[in-house]
Design a protein around this motif. Structure first.
Motif, PDB file in Angstrom:
ATOM      1  N   GLU A 133       0.832  -1.199   0.000  1.00 59.49           N
ATOM      2  CA  GLU A 133       0.000   0.000   0.000  1.00 59.49           C
ATOM      3  C   GLU A 133       0.872   1.257   0.000  1.00 59.49           C
ATOM      4  OE1 GLU A 133      -3.397   2.080   2.840  1.00 59.49           O
ATOM      5  OE2 GLU A 133      -3.153  -0.093   2.869  1.00 59.49           O
ATOM      6  N   SER A 134       1.996   1.203   0.708  1.00 63.04           N
ATOM      7  CA  SER A 134       2.920   2.341   0.708  1.00 63.04           C
ATOM      8  C   SER A 134       3.558   2.518  -0.658  1.00 63.04           C
ATOM      9  CB  SER A 134       4.003   2.143   1.776  1.00 63.04           C
ATOM     10  OG  SER A 134       3.431   2.170   3.063  1.00 63.04           O
ATOM     11  N   GLY A 135       3.765   1.406  -1.361  1.00 64.87           N
ATOM     12  CA  GLY A 135       4.222   1.468  -2.747  1.00 64.87           C
ATOM     13  C   GLY A 135       5.717   1.449  -2.923  1.00 64.87           C
ATOM     14  N   ALA A 136       6.139   1.747  -4.132  1.00 67.28           N
ATOM     15  CA  ALA A 136       7.554   1.725  -4.485  1.00 67.28           C
ATOM     16  C   ALA A 136       8.333   2.646  -3.565  1.00 67.28           C
ATOM     17  CB  ALA A 136       7.740   2.150  -5.936  1.00 67.28           C
ATOM     18  N   GLY A 137       9.506   2.192  -3.190  1.00 68.53           N
ATOM     19  CA  GLY A 137      10.336   2.959  -2.268  1.00 68.53           C
ATOM     20  C   GLY A 137      10.307   2.413  -0.855  1.00 68.53           C
ATOM     21  N   SER A 138       9.382   1.496  -0.578  1.00 68.01           N
ATOM     22  CA  SER A 138       9.367   0.842   0.728  1.00 68.01           C
ATOM     23  C   SER A 138      10.562  -0.111   0.825  1.00 68.01           C
ATOM     24  CB  SER A 138       8.058   0.076   0.930  1.00 68.01           C
ATOM     25  OG  SER A 138       6.960   0.954   0.890  1.00 68.01           O
ATOM     26  N   VAL A 139      11.017  -0.344   2.031  1.00 72.02           N
ATOM     27  CA  VAL A 139      12.269  -1.080   2.211  1.00 72.02           C
ATOM     28  C   VAL A 139      12.172  -2.044   3.392  1.00 72.02           C
ATOM     29  CG1 VAL A 139      14.767  -0.882   2.462  1.00 72.02           C
ATOM     30  CG2 VAL A 139      13.477   1.013   1.469  1.00 72.02           C
ATOM     31  N   ILE A 140      12.766  -3.221   3.213  1.00 68.48           N
ATOM     32  CA  ILE A 140      12.959  -4.188   4.300  1.00 68.48           C
ATOM     33  C   ILE A 140      14.459  -4.416   4.453  1.00 68.48           C
ATOM     34  CG2 ILE A 140      12.620  -6.577   5.064  1.00 68.48           C
ATOM     35  CD1 ILE A 140      10.030  -6.584   3.359  1.00 68.48           C
ATOM     36  N   VAL A 141      14.960  -4.337   5.685  1.00 66.42           N
ATOM     37  CA  VAL A 141      16.354  -4.687   5.968  1.00 66.42           C
ATOM     38  C   VAL A 141      16.350  -5.769   7.045  1.00 66.42           C
ATOM     39  CG1 VAL A 141      18.615  -3.919   6.756  1.00 66.42           C
ATOM     40  CG2 VAL A 141      17.169  -2.368   5.416  1.00 66.42           C
ATOM     41  N   ASN A 142      16.926  -6.913   6.729  1.00 71.66           N
ATOM     42  CA  ASN A 142      17.051  -8.018   7.678  1.00 71.66           C
ATOM     43  C   ASN A 142      18.468  -8.030   8.250  1.00 71.66           C
ATOM     44  OD1 ASN A 142      14.394  -8.973   7.056  1.00 71.66           O
ATOM     45  ND2 ASN A 142      15.203  -9.964   5.219  1.00 71.66           N
ATOM     46  N   ILE A 143      18.586  -7.956   9.564  1.00 74.44           N
ATOM     47  CA  ILE A 143      19.908  -7.978  10.190  1.00 74.44           C
ATOM     48  C   ILE A 143      20.338  -9.430  10.373  1.00 74.44           C
ATOM     49  CG2 ILE A 143      21.347  -7.210  12.100  1.00 74.44           C
ATOM     50  CD1 ILE A 143      20.158  -4.955  10.377  1.00 74.44           C
ATOM     51  N   SER A 144      21.316  -9.834   9.607  1.00 75.72           N
ATOM     52  CA  SER A 144      21.837 -11.193   9.630  1.00 75.72           C
ATOM     53  C   SER A 144      23.074 -11.227  10.535  1.00 75.72           C
ATOM     54  CB  SER A 144      22.159 -11.648   8.207  1.00 75.72           C
ATOM     55  OG  SER A 144      22.633 -12.972   8.181  1.00 75.72           O
ATOM     56  N   SER A 145      24.107 -11.936  10.126  1.00 74.12           N
ATOM     57  CA  SER A 145      25.327 -12.037  10.922  1.00 74.12           C
ATOM     58  C   SER A 145      26.456 -12.582  10.060  1.00 74.12           C
ATOM     59  CB  SER A 145      25.116 -12.976  12.117  1.00 74.12           C
ATOM     60  OG  SER A 145      26.344 -13.269  12.766  1.00 74.12           O
ATOM     61  N   GLY A 146      27.678 -12.170  10.358  1.00 71.33           N
ATOM     62  CA  GLY A 146      28.827 -12.731   9.676  1.00 71.33           C
ATOM     63  C   GLY A 146      28.956 -14.223   9.898  1.00 71.33           C
ATOM     64  N   VAL A 147      28.358 -14.724  10.990  1.00 68.34           N
ATOM     65  CA  VAL A 147      28.400 -16.162  11.282  1.00 68.34           C
ATOM     66  C   VAL A 147      27.659 -16.952  10.204  1.00 68.34           C
ATOM     67  CG1 VAL A 147      27.766 -17.909  13.002  1.00 68.34           C
ATOM     68  CG2 VAL A 147      28.591 -15.685  13.744  1.00 68.34           C
ATOM     69  N   ALA A 148      26.786 -16.291   9.456  1.00 72.24           N
ATOM     70  CA  ALA A 148      26.061 -16.983   8.377  1.00 72.24           C
ATOM     71  C   ALA A 148      27.005 -17.509   7.309  1.00 72.24           C
ATOM     72  CB  ALA A 148      25.037 -16.042   7.752  1.00 72.24           C
ATOM     73  N   VAL A 149      28.150 -16.843   7.128  1.00 71.47           N
ATOM     74  CA  VAL A 149      29.090 -17.248   6.082  1.00 71.47           C
ATOM     75  C   VAL A 149      30.427 -17.726   6.648  1.00 71.47           C
ATOM     76  CG1 VAL A 149      28.056 -15.807   4.305  1.00 71.47           C
ATOM     77  CG2 VAL A 149      29.841 -14.846   5.764  1.00 71.47           C
ATOM     78  N   THR A 150      30.573 -17.697   7.960  1.00 72.04           N
ATOM     79  CA  THR A 150      31.774 -18.241   8.621  1.00 72.04           C
ATOM     80  C   THR A 150      31.324 -19.208   9.709  1.00 72.04           C
ATOM     81  OG1 THR A 150      31.845 -16.357  10.149  1.00 72.04           O
ATOM     82  CG2 THR A 150      33.196 -16.229   8.146  1.00 72.04           C
ATOM     83  N   PRO A 151      30.764 -20.350   9.319  1.00 73.55           N
ATOM     84  CA  PRO A 151      30.157 -21.247  10.304  1.00 73.55           C
ATOM     85  C   PRO A 151      31.156 -21.817  11.292  1.00 73.55           C
ATOM     86  CG  PRO A 151      30.324 -22.311   8.163  1.00 73.55           C
ATOM     87  CD  PRO A 151      30.684 -20.881   7.953  1.00 73.55           C
ATOM     88  N   GLY A 152      30.670 -21.986  12.517  1.00 71.07           N
ATOM     89  CA  GLY A 152      31.468 -22.608  13.572  1.00 71.07           C
ATOM     90  C   GLY A 152      30.565 -23.507  14.391  1.00 71.07           C
ATOM     91  N   PRO A 153      31.060 -24.639  14.867  1.00 76.24           N
ATOM     92  CA  PRO A 153      30.196 -25.597  15.568  1.00 76.24           C
ATOM     93  C   PRO A 153      29.569 -25.044  16.846  1.00 76.24           C
ATOM     94  CG  PRO A 153      32.518 -26.210  15.752  1.00 76.24           C
ATOM     95  CD  PRO A 153      32.440 -25.136  14.732  1.00 76.24           C
ATOM     96  N   GLN A 154      30.242 -24.120  17.528  1.00 76.33           N
ATOM     97  CA  GLN A 154      29.720 -23.625  18.800  1.00 76.33           C
ATOM     98  C   GLN A 154      28.476 -22.759  18.650  1.00 76.33           C
ATOM     99  OE1 GLN A 154      32.795 -23.076  17.605  1.00 76.33           O
ATOM    100  NE2 GLN A 154      34.339 -23.832  19.034  1.00 76.33           N
TER     101      GLN A 154
END
Length: 259
Positions: A133-154
């Motif tokens: 409804e707000s239209g073009a220009g609306s934005v979603i930002v998801n805060i992920s983590s560097g751990v997503a691409v540097t996996p560690g067992p802990q």
């Protein structure tokens, strides 16, 4: 030490309505304050308010690790704002298991997915009609983590949830691009927040080193400040980033390439 910046342009996000999850302290509080400084009206949530929670935002307590909790919060947030233009999914938590993957209880895998991944999916799904409804220009930002691409067992349960969030971000960006709604992710590195400090202390204790040693190898010479992430969010939700979607931006002082 974080370099003091010039004041934010208080008109850049004037008239914009923003929702930030996990905004009571740390990165979420910094993001909330930065959006306020740029002129946005902000609603935020967490289980409880803290001394760090920006006073200029409307705080709605809630637990978005459940579907019912998401529904209750998003309904209240939309009633407060009358719509939404910016969504920042920041709510997250992690617990270190030094014994490795086999020592992570089943319920913690479920909890990690619910809070660190599915909360964003559910929040976005609940808010998509308002974003359209707000239209073009609306934005979603998801805060992920560097751990997503540097996996560690802990922290495997947390890293797996954030890796799923990255994949979902790209898929959602492709789906919403025709409507002009941009979707991005940010992958913070070692940022000084209360929750991350506990994790780093666990690793330091296990390794028998000082806490400062955990972040000593960051190429830019210091751990992150929550405002480093907030500045990245401020850019991505602005018109300055109008041709950016479907990407996961690493904000880590250069740490990941040297791991």
């Amino acid at each position: 030490m974080f370099k003091t910046l010039a004041p934010a342009d208080p008109t850049e996000l004037a008239g914009k309505r923003a929702i930030v999850t996990g905004g009571s302290r740390g990165i979420g509080a910094a993001i909330t304050q930065r959006l306020l400084d740029a002129g946005a009206t902000v609603v935020t949530t967490a289980r409880g308010i803290t001394d760090e929670t920006p006073k200029g935002a409307t705080f709605i307590p809630g637990d978005i690790s459940t579907l019912d909790g998401v529904r209750a919060f998003t309904e209240a947030a939309l009633a407060e704002l009358g719509g939404v233009d910016i969504v920042v999914n920041n709510a997250a938590a992690a617990r270190v298991h030094l014994g490795g993957i086999a020592t992570i209880p089943d319920d913690e895998w479920v909890d990690a997915l619910n809070l660190n991944y599915l909360s964003a999916v559910r929040v976005n799904n609940a808010l998509l009609p308002a974003l359209h409804e707000s239209g073009a220009g609306s934005v979603i930002v998801n805060i992920s983590s560097g751990v997503a691409v540097t996996p560690g067992p802990q922290l495997s349960h947390y890293g797996a949830a954030k890796a799923a969030l990255n994949n979902y971000t790209k898929s959602l960006a492709a789906e919403l691009a025709p409507a002009g709604i941009r979707v991005t992710a940010i992958m913070p590195g070692n940022v000084l927040t209360p929750g991350a400090d506990v994790i780093r202390q666990n690793f330091a204790d296990a390794a028998g080193v000082a806490l400062a040693d955990i972040t000593a190898g960051i190429p830019l010479g210091r751990p992150g400040d929550p405002r480093d992430i907030a500045e990245a969010v401020a850019f991505l939700v602005s018109d300055r980033a109008q041709w950016i979607t479907g990407t996961a931006l690493t904000v880590d002082g250069g740490e990941i390439p040297v791991l």
